[in-house]
Design a protein around this motif. Structure first.
Motif, PDB file in Angstrom:
ATOM      1  N   GLU A 177       0.821  -1.209   0.000  1.00 33.86           N
ATOM      2  CA  GLU A 177       0.000   0.000   0.000  1.00 33.86           C
ATOM      3  C   GLU A 177       0.856   1.261   0.000  1.00 33.86           C
ATOM      4  O   GLU A 177       0.361   2.349  -0.242  1.00 33.86           O
ATOM      5  N   LEU A 233      -3.165  -3.390  -8.571  1.00 34.79           N
ATOM      6  CA  LEU A 233      -4.143  -4.079  -7.732  1.00 34.79           C
ATOM      7  C   LEU A 233      -3.680  -5.496  -7.409  1.00 34.79           C
ATOM      8  O   LEU A 233      -3.836  -5.956  -6.276  1.00 34.79           O
ATOM      9  N   ALA A 244      -2.036   0.761  -3.873  1.00 34.97           N
ATOM     10  CA  ALA A 244      -3.138   1.714  -4.036  1.00 34.97           C
ATOM     11  C   ALA A 244      -3.224   2.134  -5.499  1.00 34.97           C
ATOM     12  O   ALA A 244      -2.222   2.136  -6.211  1.00 34.97           O
ATOM     13  N   THR A 245      -4.421   2.501  -5.928  1.00 31.95           N
ATOM     14  CA  THR A 245      -4.613   2.886  -7.316  1.00 31.95           C
ATOM     15  C   THR A 245      -5.478   4.136  -7.431  1.00 31.95           C
ATOM     16  O   THR A 245      -6.417   4.333  -6.661  1.00 31.95           O
ATOM     17  N   HIS A 295      -9.010   2.114  -6.353  1.00 28.95           N
ATOM     18  CA  HIS A 295      -9.265   2.680  -5.023  1.00 28.95           C
ATOM     19  C   HIS A 295      -9.968   4.029  -5.129  1.00 28.95           C
ATOM     20  O   HIS A 295     -10.873   4.316  -4.345  1.00 28.95           O
ATOM     21  N   TRP A 320      -3.550   9.600   0.516  1.00 26.26           N
ATOM     22  CA  TRP A 320      -2.745   8.379   0.465  1.00 26.26           C
ATOM     23  C   TRP A 320      -1.323   8.651   0.942  1.00 26.26           C
ATOM     24  O   TRP A 320      -0.768   7.874   1.718  1.00 26.26           O
ATOM     25  N   VAL A 335      -5.843   2.818   1.952  1.00 27.65           N
ATOM     26  CA  VAL A 335      -6.256   1.565   1.296  1.00 27.65           C
ATOM     27  C   VAL A 335      -7.408   0.927   2.064  1.00 27.65           C
ATOM     28  O   VAL A 335      -8.357   0.417   1.466  1.00 27.65           O
ATOM     29  N   HIS A 345     -10.649   2.973   1.273  1.00 27.09           N
ATOM     30  CA  HIS A 345     -11.085   3.047  -0.123  1.00 27.09           C
ATOM     31  C   HIS A 345     -10.956   1.665  -0.763  1.00 27.09           C
ATOM     32  O   HIS A 345      -9.971   1.372  -1.432  1.00 27.09           O
ATOM     33  N   ALA A 346     -11.939   0.848  -0.575  1.00 26.25           N
ATOM     34  CA  ALA A 346     -11.908  -0.489  -1.174  1.00 26.25           C
ATOM     35  C   ALA A 346     -11.908  -0.386  -2.693  1.00 26.25           C
ATOM     36  O   ALA A 346     -12.627   0.424  -3.267  1.00 26.25           O
ATOM     37  N   ALA A 347     -11.088  -1.200  -3.323  1.00 24.24           N
ATOM     38  CA  ALA A 347     -11.012  -1.206  -4.795  1.00 24.24           C
ATOM     39  C   ALA A 347     -12.084  -2.139  -5.331  1.00 24.24           C
ATOM     40  O   ALA A 347     -11.877  -3.328  -5.497  1.00 24.24           O
ATOM     41  N   ARG A 371     -20.380   0.437  -6.209  1.00 25.98           N
ATOM     42  CA  ARG A 371     -20.203   1.599  -5.334  1.00 25.98           C
ATOM     43  C   ARG A 371     -21.448   2.444  -5.290  1.00 25.98           C
ATOM     44  O   ARG A 371     -22.171   2.553  -6.259  1.00 25.98           O
TER      45      ARG A 371
END
Length: 85
Positions: free
Chosen positions: A11, A28, A33-34, A48, A64, A72, A75-77, A83
């Protein structure tokens, strides 16, 4: 491949990009993190955070940078279809 120092805490890396397959998917898979620049706002694939411009991502990138693990976790990917926006 990710640097050895980041493998234990993926992360701590963030991939920012506009090509999901090249920029977001590999990150991912590593657990990084994205931040996805989805210019048309129509791509449902997970990230994310996402926005239609890079400038709109600045607050999330700052969040971040301050606390990667907390970011992370918060903010669930998940795909955008899952969402509530």
């Amino acid at each position: 491949e990710a640097p050895a120092s980041s493998r234990a805490s993926p992360e701590r890396l963030m991939s920012v990009g506009d090509l999901w397959v090249n920029d977001i998917a590999p990150a991912l898979e590593l657990g990084a993190a994205t931040a996805f620049v989805d210019r048309l706002g129509r791509d449902p694939r997970p990230a994310h955070v996402r926005a239609t411009t890079i400038q709109q991502l600045y607050p999330a990138i700052r969040e971040w940078a301050a606390q990667p693990a907390a970011f992370v976790a918060a903010h669930a990917a998940v795909p955008t279809a899952d969402r509530s926006i």
